[in-house]
Scaffold this active site. Structure first.
Site, short mmCIF file in Angstrom:
data_model
loop_
_atom_site.label_atom_id
_atom_site.label_comp_id
_atom_site.label_asym_id
_atom_site.label_seq_id
_atom_site.Cartn_x
_atom_site.Cartn_y
_atom_site.Cartn_z
N TYR A 47 40.95 -9.66 1.12
CA TYR A 47 42.29 -9.20 0.76
C TYR A 47 42.45 -9.15 -0.75
O TYR A 47 41.87 -9.97 -1.47
CB TYR A 47 43.36 -10.15 1.31
CG TYR A 47 43.59 -10.05 2.79
CD1 TYR A 47 44.77 -9.55 3.30
CD2 TYR A 47 42.62 -10.47 3.70
CE1 TYR A 47 45.00 -9.46 4.67
CE2 TYR A 47 42.85 -10.38 5.07
CZ TYR A 47 44.03 -9.88 5.54
OH TYR A 47 44.24 -9.79 6.88
N GLU A 94 56.09 -9.06 8.50
CA GLU A 94 55.80 -7.64 8.28
C GLU A 94 56.57 -6.76 9.28
O GLU A 94 56.95 -7.24 10.35
CB GLU A 94 54.30 -7.40 8.44
CG GLU A 94 53.48 -8.21 7.46
CD GLU A 94 51.98 -8.07 7.66
OE1 GLU A 94 51.54 -7.46 8.66
OE2 GLU A 94 51.25 -8.60 6.80
#
Length: 184
Positions: free
Chosen positions: A42, A101
């Protein structure tokens, strides 16, 4: 009447739960890259005190890019000093970051910049585990579609994933820079 069913007096006021303000100066503007023990990589930019931009560079949803993700960030105090670190920086390197999210995925991270460690709990809704490729896109350009997938579900069962990672790149950038994480 038992105490659980008794109405509260009118004088009792409920206040929103607020934590003390954290010193986020050691985190804001940081651009980091880390890799979890399972190989997922990431890239994250801490854009300001409540926003991150990130790119999933490899793994289950490699290629996913998100800009402007709202987060909650708190500095955590450490009781143990980090190795190779002097002075007050020892206590200033540990942060907790959490967000939900549009996919319905919830994330909680503890980031230790001094030790270059990230510990994460990701709670994936069932639909993301069954069809992860539906999330691999520049999310900002497909928010309505992502939300429709989330709403269609299935959400349950939730799939928790505990992940441990190492930070292998850190740089300090200006705040609010839209060019750090490139969606394309």
């Amino acid at each position: 009447m038992d105490s659980e069913s008794m109405p509260l007096p009118a004088t009792v006021k409920f206040q929103q739960f607020e934590e003390p303000v954290s010193d986020l100066s050691g985190l804001l503007g940081k651009h980091i890259i880390y890799t979890y023990s399972n190989g997922w990589e990431y890239e994250v930019y801490y854009k300001n005190s409540d926003t991150v931009d990130y790119k999933v560079r490899s793994g289950l949803v490699g290629g996913r890019v998100v800009k402007g993700q709202k987060v909650s960030v708190k500095q955590l105090e450490t009781a143990l000093p980090s190795e190779n670190t002097e002075g007050s920086e020892r206590e200033m390197s540990l942060y907790m970051i959490s967000w939900v999210e549009p996919t319905g995925t919830s994330v909680v991270q503890v980031l230790n910049l001094n030790r270059r460690e990230v510990r994460t709990v990701i709670l994936f809704p069932d639909w993301v585990v069954k069809e992860p490729l539906k999330t691999v896109c520049f999310q900002n350009e497909h928010l309505d579609l992502i939300r429709s997938y989330r709403d269609q579900g299935p959400t349950y069962p939730i799939h928790p994933k505990i992940m441990l990672g190492r930070v292998h790149f850190i740089e300090q950038c200006m705040l609010e820079d839209d060019n750090i994480i490139n969606p394309h």
